[in-house]
Motif scaffolding. Structure first.
Motif, PDB file in Angstrom:
ATOM      1  N   SER A  71     127.490 -39.788 -55.415  1.00  0.00           N
ATOM      2  CA  SER A  71     126.204 -39.554 -56.090  1.00  0.00           C
ATOM      3  C   SER A  71     125.098 -39.433 -55.047  1.00  0.00           C
ATOM      4  CB  SER A  71     125.899 -40.706 -57.048  1.00  0.00           C
ATOM      5  OG  SER A  71     125.547 -41.856 -56.308  1.00  0.00           O
ATOM      6  N   LEU A  72     124.011 -38.781 -55.483  1.00  0.00           N
ATOM      7  CA  LEU A  72     122.850 -38.608 -54.612  1.00  0.00           C
ATOM      8  C   LEU A  72     122.263 -39.979 -54.249  1.00  0.00           C
ATOM      9  CD1 LEU A  72     120.831 -36.710 -53.254  1.00  0.00           C
ATOM     10  CD2 LEU A  72     119.567 -36.607 -55.413  1.00  0.00           C
ATOM     11  N   GLU A  73     122.263 -40.899 -55.236  1.00  0.00           N
ATOM     12  CA  GLU A  73     121.717 -42.246 -54.999  1.00  0.00           C
ATOM     13  C   GLU A  73     122.443 -42.930 -53.845  1.00  0.00           C
ATOM     14  OE1 GLU A  73     122.554 -41.256 -58.238  1.00  0.00           O
ATOM     15  OE2 GLU A  73     120.439 -40.694 -58.491  1.00  0.00           O
ATOM     16  N   ASP A  74     123.763 -42.832 -53.844  1.00  0.00           N
ATOM     17  CA  ASP A  74     124.545 -43.471 -52.779  1.00  0.00           C
ATOM     18  C   ASP A  74     124.195 -42.874 -51.417  1.00  0.00           C
ATOM     19  OD1 ASP A  74     125.751 -45.080 -54.581  1.00  0.00           O
ATOM     20  OD2 ASP A  74     127.604 -43.899 -54.742  1.00  0.00           O
ATOM     21  N   ALA A  75     124.020 -41.547 -51.405  1.00  0.00           N
ATOM     22  CA  ALA A  75     123.680 -40.876 -50.143  1.00  0.00           C
ATOM     23  C   ALA A  75     122.295 -41.327 -49.671  1.00  0.00           C
ATOM     24  CB  ALA A  75     123.724 -39.352 -50.333  1.00  0.00           C
TER      25      ALA A  75
END
Ligand code: MG
Length: 441
Positions: A420-424
């Motif tokens: 996910s973008l959040e994890d990145a």
């Protein structure tokens, strides 16, 4: 109401001194067992297995048939504890009719086979659990090589070799006029597929068919015991049946089916799962869960002519082993072949579409951070891209590479992927926190 009319025949062949095959046909069941493991053992194993089936006295539901195979396996396995019978085993192929459902269940373990003849087309239903089948599947030998391969009698599964056994089961629709053949490898190794198709088709009745096929195998060399069970599906209400009683029916010219087209990879089914694969239904629903019991890791073997048991790893994966022939096709069937070809073409298109969408999804379902013009940038996609799909810039973080610690740069260069973008973004935050705190140390 459907019923089966059939006959069974077994022959010692020309070379062997004993017959270690057993074959039965009763109103309830047809079965062939090919015993292995020395003189006494082979005969015993096949006899024990067949006796287990003989005890069936009434209509058998599918799960009960599979239970019966399990029972036969245990019975043979228990007997093989006796020192003089150690290592004995047997193949099995068996079939029962479910008249109310107009279906038939066929089960097999080992290299004894089941076939269906319909409208002159012979189709192999079962998949051999044998070394050569595995080699053919891996493309290491051809079907023709398999016919004469020195190790063609090595099986990768058999009844009686361990407490549990893996069973393949096939759920088939049946109709008036279908003719089934169950046989040991003494027939299939000795007589060509096309010949079997022709003779099975031409025979007046099952009894004549068993006689002719056994005779052909004996004449062909008879190097092994030969067992043949042939039965017809009869529906006395069927117009075909009524017509046949009034005049001699003429069937179309026999031909061997290019079975790959209408025989989906033989799906095995498990006893506790009613979902079934239908090899004749254009690749209809299949259930890959064909594993019955574990039993893995112990090699199973088929006795050689001298009774020795060869060990092979049990890693056979049921795969389509199909017989082919180039016999001429009568015109009424051309149309059927064309529609089949159209179905195949449609299948190919769908396969490509699914693969295309799958690759697109895979290529764009991840995020990773990397350096771009001196800045840490989050990309959507896979590092380096996948096939035609390059990663795209998702977010420029404003974090300069110069601000990172050497450890941070190293971490960034690993191009870790995130779902996910959040994890990145969290990952970049971490890099940033370290980068900011480092100079203060
Ligand atoms: Mg045999």
């Amino acid at each position: 109401m459907l019923r089966l009319a059939g006959a069974a025949s077994t022959h010692v062949g020309q070379i062997r001194k004993t017959n270690q095959d057993r074959a039965i046909f009763t109103p309830v069941i047809g079965a062939v067992a090919d015993g292995m493991g020395g003189h006494q053992g082979g005969e015993q194993a096949a006899a024990i297995a067949i006796e287990t089936f003989e005890r069936l006295s009434e209509s058998v539901p599918k799960h009960r048939l599979i239970d019966t195979v399990r029972a036969a396996n245990r019975a043979v396995f228990l007997e093989s504890e006796r020192p003089e019978l150690r290592g004995m085993g047997t193949t099995i192929v068996a079939a029962v009719l479910h008249p109310d459902e107009r279906r038939l269940t066929m089960v097999n373990v080992g290299d004894s086979r089941g076939y269906r003849l319909r409208d002159g087309d012979l189709e192999k239903i079962t998949v051999d659990h044998s070394l050569v089948e595995e080699l053919v599947r891996q493309g290491r030998i051809t079907e023709e090589d398999a016919q004469t391969h020195p190790q063609r009698n090595i099986v990768t599964r058999a009844l009686g070799l361990s407490a549990e056994v893996e069973i393949d089961a096939f759920d088939l629709d049946v109709r008036h006029g279908d003719r089934f053949l169950l046989c040991s490898d003494g027939l299939s190794n000795e007589v060509a597929f096309a010949t079997i198709a022709e003779e099975l088709h031409a025979a007046e009745d099952p009894e004549a068919a068993t006689r002719v096929l056994v005779d052909l195998a004996v004449a062909g060399g008879g190097r092994d015991n030969i067992s043949v069970v042939v039965f017809d599906v009869v529906d006395e209400q069927d117009p075909g049946f009524i017509r046949a009683t009034a005049e001699t029916t003429r069937r179309p010219t026999p031909r061997a089916t290019a079975a790959a087209l209408d025989t989906a990879p033989m799906p095995a089914i498990s006893s506790d799962d009613e979902t079934t694969g239908e090899p004749d239904d254009d690749g209809g629903g299949s259930d890959d869960d064909g594993q019955e019991g574990d039993g893995r890791g112990d090699g199973d073997g088929r006795a050689d002519d001298d009774g020795a048991v060869d060990e092979v790893p049990r890693d056979a994966d049921p795969a389509a082993g199909v017989d082919r022939s180039t016999a001429a096709r009568p015109s009424p069937e051309v149309e059927r072949d064309r529609s089949r070809a159209r179905l195949v073409a449609l299948g190919v298109v769908i396969t490509f579409l699914v693969a295309f969408l799958g690759i697109n999804w895979f290529a764009s379902s991840a995020y990773f951070a990397a350096e771009d013009s001196g800045e840490v940038v989050i990309f959507r996609g896979r590092p380096g891209g996948i096939l035609w799909i390059d990663p795209e810039v998702e977010e420029r973080t404003g974090l300069e590479i110069d601000e990172l610690t050497p450890a941070g740069v190293q971490k960034l260069e690993q191009e870790l992927e995130w779902t996910s973008l959040e994890d990145a973004e969290d990952f970049v935050d971490q890099l940033e926190r370290v980068a900011v705190s480092e100079p203060e140390d």
